[in-house]
Scaffold this motif. Structure first.
Motif, PDB file in Angstrom:
ATOM      1  N   ARG A 417       0.734  -1.034  -0.526  1.00  0.00           N
ATOM      2  CA  ARG A 417       0.081  -0.259   0.009  1.00  0.00           C
ATOM      3  C   ARG A 417       0.970   1.771  -0.146  1.00  0.00           C
ATOM      4  N   ARG A 418       2.221   1.382   0.290  1.00  0.00           N
ATOM      5  CA  ARG A 418       3.032   2.693   0.438  1.00  0.00           C
ATOM      6  C   ARG A 418       4.699   1.544  -0.589  1.00  0.00           C
ATOM      7  N   GLU A 419       5.214   2.783  -0.633  1.00  0.00           N
ATOM      8  CA  GLU A 419       6.528   2.514  -1.227  1.00  0.00           C
ATOM      9  C   GLU A 419       7.623   2.997  -0.595  1.00  0.00           C
ATOM     10  N   ASN A 420       7.383   4.063   0.325  1.00  0.00           N
ATOM     11  CA  ASN A 420       8.283   4.371   1.810  1.00  0.00           C
ATOM     12  C   ASN A 420       7.588   4.587   3.294  1.00  0.00           C
ATOM     13  N   PHE A 421       8.104   4.727   3.999  1.00  0.00           N
ATOM     14  CA  PHE A 421       7.856   5.504   4.961  1.00  0.00           C
ATOM     15  C   PHE A 421       8.780   6.565   6.123  1.00  0.00           C
ATOM     16  N   SER A 422       8.339   7.392   6.049  1.00  0.00           N
ATOM     17  CA  SER A 422       9.582   8.136   7.086  1.00  0.00           C
ATOM     18  C   SER A 422       8.875   8.829   8.048  1.00  0.00           C
ATOM     19  N   ILE A 423       9.763   8.628   9.496  1.00  0.00           N
ATOM     20  CA  ILE A 423       9.670   9.736  10.559  1.00  0.00           C
ATOM     21  C   ILE A 423      10.144  10.077  11.439  1.00  0.00           C
ATOM     22  N   GLU A 424      10.126  11.328  12.460  1.00  0.00           N
ATOM     23  CA  GLU A 424      11.692  11.628  12.647  1.00  0.00           C
ATOM     24  C   GLU A 424      10.833  11.465  14.862  1.00  0.00           C
ATOM     25  N   TYR A 425      12.066  11.350  15.480  1.00  0.00           N
ATOM     26  CA  TYR A 425      11.298  10.498  16.916  1.00  0.00           C
ATOM     27  C   TYR A 425      12.761  11.242  17.759  1.00  0.00           C
ATOM     28  N   ALA A 426      11.557  11.077  18.647  1.00  0.00           N
ATOM     29  CA  ALA A 426      13.207  11.401  19.845  1.00  0.00           C
ATOM     30  C   ALA A 426      13.190  10.546  20.961  1.00  0.00           C
ATOM     31  N   ARG A 434      18.485  12.948  22.391  1.00  0.00           N
ATOM     32  CA  ARG A 434      19.228  12.247  20.928  1.00  0.00           C
ATOM     33  C   ARG A 434      17.416  12.149  20.255  1.00  0.00           C
ATOM     34  N   TRP A 435      17.687  12.790  18.507  1.00  0.00           N
ATOM     35  CA  TRP A 435      16.523  12.557  17.590  1.00  0.00           C
ATOM     36  C   TRP A 435      17.368  11.884  16.487  1.00  0.00           C
ATOM     37  N   PHE A 436      16.208  10.949  16.202  1.00  0.00           N
ATOM     38  CA  PHE A 436      16.910  10.098  15.080  1.00  0.00           C
ATOM     39  C   PHE A 436      15.648  10.155  14.106  1.00  0.00           C
ATOM     40  N   ILE A 437      15.981   9.663  12.569  1.00  0.00           N
ATOM     41  CA  ILE A 437      15.054  10.020  11.885  1.00  0.00           C
ATOM     42  C   ILE A 437      14.547   8.179  11.213  1.00  0.00           C
ATOM     43  N   ALA A 438      13.660   7.328  10.733  1.00  0.00           N
ATOM     44  CA  ALA A 438      13.937   6.396  10.602  1.00  0.00           C
ATOM     45  C   ALA A 438      12.935   6.187   9.450  1.00  0.00           C
ATOM     46  N   ASN A 439      13.316   5.878   8.210  1.00  0.00           N
ATOM     47  CA  ASN A 439      13.082   5.567   6.796  1.00  0.00           C
ATOM     48  C   ASN A 439      13.220   3.621   6.627  1.00  0.00           C
ATOM     49  N   VAL A 440      11.969   3.896   5.869  1.00  0.00           N
ATOM     50  CA  VAL A 440      11.440   2.775   5.346  1.00  0.00           C
ATOM     51  C   VAL A 440      11.242   2.499   3.381  1.00  0.00           C
ATOM     52  N   ASN A 441      11.865   1.520   3.127  1.00  0.00           N
ATOM     53  CA  ASN A 441      11.890   1.362   1.623  1.00  0.00           C
ATOM     54  C   ASN A 441      11.539   0.036   1.812  1.00  0.00           C
ATOM     55  N   ARG A 442      10.858  -0.719   0.280  1.00  0.00           N
ATOM     56  CA  ARG A 442      10.606  -1.705  -0.263  1.00  0.00           C
ATOM     57  C   ARG A 442      11.596  -2.366  -1.325  1.00  0.00           C
ATOM     58  N   PHE A 443      12.211  -3.431  -0.869  1.00  0.00           N
ATOM     59  CA  PHE A 443      13.274  -3.864  -2.409  1.00  0.00           C
ATOM     60  C   PHE A 443      12.673  -3.725  -3.172  1.00  0.00           C
ATOM     61  N   SER A 444      12.814  -3.605  -4.693  1.00  0.00           N
ATOM     62  CA  SER A 444      12.376  -3.502  -5.986  1.00  0.00           C
ATOM     63  C   SER A 444      11.949  -4.300  -6.334  1.00  0.00           C
ATOM     64  N   GLU A 445      12.954  -5.891  -6.624  1.00  0.00           N
ATOM     65  CA  GLU A 445      12.914  -7.123  -6.862  1.00  0.00           C
ATOM     66  C   GLU A 445      12.081  -7.561  -6.167  1.00  0.00           C
ATOM     67  N   SER A 446      11.692  -8.591  -7.030  1.00  0.00           N
ATOM     68  CA  SER A 446      10.441  -9.136  -7.681  1.00  0.00           C
ATOM     69  C   SER A 446      11.163 -10.499  -6.406  1.00  0.00           C
ATOM     70  N   GLY A 447      10.224 -11.512  -5.714  1.00  0.00           N
ATOM     71  CA  GLY A 447      10.477 -12.352  -4.512  1.00  0.00           C
ATOM     72  C   GLY A 447       9.522 -12.183  -3.737  1.00  0.00           C
ATOM     73  N   PRO A 448       9.784 -12.628  -2.163  1.00  0.00           N
ATOM     74  CA  PRO A 448       8.911 -12.044  -1.296  1.00  0.00           C
ATOM     75  C   PRO A 448       9.717 -10.703  -0.917  1.00  0.00           C
ATOM     76  N   ALA A 449       8.380 -10.535   0.460  1.00  0.00           N
ATOM     77  CA  ALA A 449       8.527  -8.639   0.796  1.00  0.00           C
ATOM     78  C   ALA A 449       9.845  -8.600   1.221  1.00  0.00           C
ATOM     79  N   ARG A 450      10.800  -7.652   1.060  1.00  0.00           N
ATOM     80  CA  ARG A 450      11.845  -7.099   2.278  1.00  0.00           C
ATOM     81  C   ARG A 450      11.454  -5.445   2.080  1.00  0.00           C
ATOM     82  N   VAL A 451      11.922  -6.030   3.534  1.00  0.00           N
ATOM     83  CA  VAL A 451      12.134  -3.923   3.353  1.00  0.00           C
ATOM     84  C   VAL A 451      13.408  -3.540   4.360  1.00  0.00           C
ATOM     85  N   VAL A 452      13.113  -2.319   4.296  1.00  0.00           N
ATOM     86  CA  VAL A 452      15.142  -1.606   4.678  1.00  0.00           C
ATOM     87  C   VAL A 452      14.706  -1.140   6.012  1.00  0.00           C
ATOM     88  N   VAL A 453      15.458  -0.826   6.836  1.00  0.00           N
ATOM     89  CA  VAL A 453      14.734  -0.035   7.594  1.00  0.00           C
ATOM     90  C   VAL A 453      16.750   0.642   8.052  1.00  0.00           C
TER      91      VAL A 453
END
Length: 817
Positions: A417-426, A434-453
């Motif tokens: 339902r989404r290609e990527n997601f991003s959020i800032e948090y303390a 400390r503050w961080f930003i989290a980025n979530v992206n889906r692999f573009s290759e075929s096969g089982p779903a894989r995401v990079v966090v």
């Protein structure tokens, strides 16, 4: 019988089973045994019938026993080896024939059986056994003949009765037919088998020729490198293999395979592995580095199969395939994988990869290090842990809103339902924020779903952002409080913001200025000379167009109430990183209307002063401190100097620049004694010994006066020099001085008179600059005493006033003066 023969024609029914002569003989033996037993049944019946007709004989009994042995042999034939079956069958037939020969004589069927027996022996057993059978039959017949002829052996059969009995003829006819049929059958089977064998041989020869042609075509093909090797020496190679190693075919044939190895160690090691594998498996395949003729290594896939072992040694066939490109690709892939792993581990971001269920598959070094430094995360964030469960627990138990948002974002990406997601948090620790930003992206290759966090530490950025916000607020307050006007224009030249001073100076509100450009005719801008000031050459427009700052531009602007204001404008272009064209420009300006009025007044006063200076008889120059730049000079200065005024001559070179010498010498006037330089030091001086040598060769004597000019704080800001030509005056003074000297010499030599010089000052004082020596003879007072005390002369004159004659003489003497 024919039907039985057709059924027994195994060469037609099973031609594929006849692979060699031994197999044919074994098959013939089995069928002969079966046929013999089948044929012996009618023969046994006829023999029994004849025995009842003619009487039982020993031959009949023995033949029936032999027939029984044949049946036992057929019954047990599968358990008896081929040779023993052959021996037993031929032995039983020989015994049957021999018994008949001994007991009934050389009857026709006995001779026929001997002939068939010899033929069968020749076919079923090796040739030597056939010739032994021939000898044995001959020996048997000769023994019987010797016993009959020499020893009177009597046969047990009545030949006349035997001949007259129909059963005898029937028995004889059956036996002869059977023996003839068996002989014909055996010969026919052998001939037929030979024909089939010849056909098979011809077919095999054709197949072999086709296979050889195919193999030769494959061997000579340019698509595979093939060689035949015996005892590690090339016996045969194709062109492709020779080309593969950089040789000609003739250069390799007959040469040891050591030619294509990198070194002796490789040669020995490969040989041991190869021949051990051939000994165990008859085949060997591997990837190995061989040596090209040019000395470079060549990665090769090699497949070796054992062909045969001859007296000359072991022959093997070798197939070689160049895999250098594949190895290069593998090396490139390995390098790329190592680079990718190194790159991922070198990232400062904490990175992990999740599978379709949210389970952590792998993490990078930064992720692992952060987990180890922040226990108990080291046990909860490793491979195999479900990251979604961690987020859910944090959201449900610790009520962390960002954790719930993170879990929902990951699930949305996994579900497509989404290609990527991003959020800032303390994520503050006990010792630091400390503050961080989290980025979530889906692999573009075929096969089982894989995401990079990834989790990137943005504490520094966040602190900088907070500091920037604070700074922006501070600078916004500062700009708001500035007396100078500030206007920012975008890349299109439109005003996007301004400060309160800009509103005050221009007489417009911010809303009225937003969106305006320099080209807007409502500005009604003018130059200092009163001409129009086009928007194209407005400082902000030039800065946007050229990327160069503009400074000190004066412009007149009409306010909405038609009041003219003069402003001094500076424009600075703004650039984005790695961009060469400005994206905005900031223009600052100050209201110089009053300053301009003052400037105009000063310029008017300067013109007035210049007019006054140009009309006075003395020369005047004003030098700025400390550069000694001429800021003011009148026409008389240039006239006296006899050359253009040097506006920026160095102080140390002023004497050479203007040709200033010490009067009466050829020595340049020392700069440090010049009134100009001493004026910079705060001294007021005047000199009259400066000689000026002008460019036309003339020389004049100058009287130079110098004085400092100070500001309100007392600092020297300039030095004024006033000078005039005193050449004529000096000459007159010199003449007067010469005349005075002559007069004084005359007065000193008067015999009865005196000469003096008296001066009366404005303050009522009297002194005598000069008195001749005759005064002492008259009054008895020396000249030095009178000069020291002028009133002593008057007292002497007053004491003598009573004598008129004396006074008259004195007066006459004064008159002489």
């Amino acid at each position: 019988m024919i039907t039985i023969f057709n059924k027994l024609n195994f060469s037609k029914q099973h031609p594929v089973l006849i692979e060699n002569f031994d197999q044919l003989r074994e098959r013939l033996l089995d069928w002969l045994l079966v046929l013999s037993v089948l044929l012996m049944i009618p023969s046994s019946i006829l023999m029994i019938m004849r025995s009842f007709s003619l009487g039982w004989t020993l031959n009949s009994f023995l033949q029936l026993i032999i027939y029984g042995c044949f049946m036992i042999l057929v019954w047990q034939r599968r358990r008896i080896p081929y040779n023993w079956r052959s021996y037993l069958m031929i032995g039983l037939w020989w015994l049957s024939c021999t018994i008949g020969l001994f007991l009934i004589g050389p009857a026709g069927e006995a001779k026929a059986m001997f002939i068939v027996l010899t033929l069968i022996t020749m076919l079923l057993l090796p040739v030597r056994f056939g010739w032994l059978m021939v000898g044995l039959i001959a020996l048997t017949i000769n023994v019987v003949g010797i016993m009959v002829i020499w020893y009177g052996w009597k046969f047990t059969i009545n030949y006349q009765l035997f001949i007259n009995d129909p059963l005898s003829w029937l028995f004889a006819s059956y036996h002869l037919s059977v023996f003839a049929g068996l002989s014909a059958y055996v010969v026919w089977q052998m001939v037929h088998a030979l024909q089939i064998s010849l056909e098979q041989s011809q077919a095999q020869r054709e197949q072999l020729q086709t296979a050889l042609a195919r193999q030769q075509a494959i061997f000579a093909s340019n698509n595979a490198a093939i060689a035949v090797i015996r005892n590690r020496t090339f016996i045969e190679v194709n062109e492709y293999l020779a080309h593969f190693f950089g040789y000609q075919t003739a250069e390799l044939v007959g040469q040891p395979t050591r030619l294509v190895y990198l070194n002796d160690e490789h040669y020995e090691t490969f040989g041991q592995q190869l021949y051990q594998s051939l000994l165990d498996h008859q085949h060997y395949a591997t990837e190995f580095q061989f040596r090209h003729k040019n000395g470079l290594p060549v990665w090769t896939y090699i497949s070796v199969s054992k062909l045969q072992t001859t007296a000359q040694g072991v022959e093997v066939a070798m197939l070689a395939i160049d895999i250098s490109k594949r190895k290069q690709m593998e090396e490139s892939l390995r390098t790329a994988e190592q680079f990718a792993h190194a790159t991922v581990n070198a990232l400062s971001a904490h990175l992990c990869v999740l599978d379709e269920h949210g389970t952590i598959l792998t993490v990078n070094r930064a992720w692992r290090k952060f987990a180890q430094l922040n226990p108990p995360m080291s046990t909860h964030y490793a491979e195999g842990t479900n990251y979604l469960d961690i987020c859910d627990n944090a959201a449900n138990n610790d009520k962390i809103l960002e954790a719930a948002m993170m879990a929902n974002g990951i699930r949305a990406i996994l579900q497509g339902r989404r290609e990527n997601f991003s959020i800032e948090y303390a994520c503050h620790s006990p010792t630091e924020q400390r503050w961080f930003i989290a980025n979530v992206n889906r692999f573009s290759e075929s096969g089982p779903a894989r995401v990079v966090v990834t989790h990137e530490n943005i504490t520094e950025h966040k602190c900088a952002e907070i500091a920037l916000k604070t700074s922006e607020e501070r600078y916004r307050s500062l700009i708001t409080a500035m007396s100078e006007g500030v206007v920012m224009q975008n890349q299109q030249g439109k005003i996007i913001t301004c400060n309160a001073a800009a509103e005050r100076i221009l007489g417009l509100t911010q809303d009225q200025m937003i969106g305006r450009t320099a080209l807007d005719p409502r500005w009604r801008a003018i130059r200092e000379d009163g001409s129009d000031f086009p928007g194209e050459i407005h400082p902000a427009s030039i800065a946007l167009r050229t990327g160069k700052p503009q400074h000190g531009v004066i412009m007149g602007v009409h306010k909405p109430n038609s009041q003219l204001s003069w402003i001094l404008i500076n424009a600075e272009p703004l650039f984005q990183e790695d961009k060469t064209k400005p994206h905005a420009v900031v223009a600052t300006f100050s209201d110089i209307t009053e300053a301009r009025i003052v400037k105009l007044q000063i310029e008017e006063q300067r013109r007035t002063l210049q007019t006054v200076l140009d009309n006075i008889p003395v020369a005047v120059q004003v030098f700025a401190a400390p550069s000694a730049t001429v800021i003011l000079a009148n026409q008389q200065a240039q006239k006296l100097l006899g050359r253009p005024v040097a506006c920026d001559a160095p102080l140390d070179d002023l004497n050479q620049t203007y040709g200033a010498f010490i009067d009466g010498t050829d020595t340049l006037y020392p700069p440090e004694k010049m009134p100009l330089v001493r004026g910079f030091a705060g001294e007021t001086t005047m000199v009259e010994d400066m000689e000026l040598r002008r460019l036309d060769g003339s020389r004049i004597l100058l009287q130079v006066f110098g004085a400092p000019i100070r500001d309100d704080t007392g600092q020297v800001t300039a030095s004024v020099v006033i000078f005039q030509d005193v050449t004529e005056r000096k000459r007159a003074e010199e003449n007067i001085k010469a005349n005075e000297q002559r007069l004084r010499r005359l007065g000193d030599n008067l015999p009865s008179g005196a000469i003096y010089q008296v001066v009366h000052t404005s303050q009522g004082q009297v002194y005598f600059p000069y008195i001749s020596a005759g005064i002492e003879r008259i009054f008895g007072v020396s000249a030095q005493e009178i000069i020291a005390n002028a009133w002593s002369l008057y007292r002497l004159i007053e004491s003598e006033a009573n004598g008129s004659r004396k006074r008259t003489r004195i007066c006459s003497q004064f008159a002489t003066i």
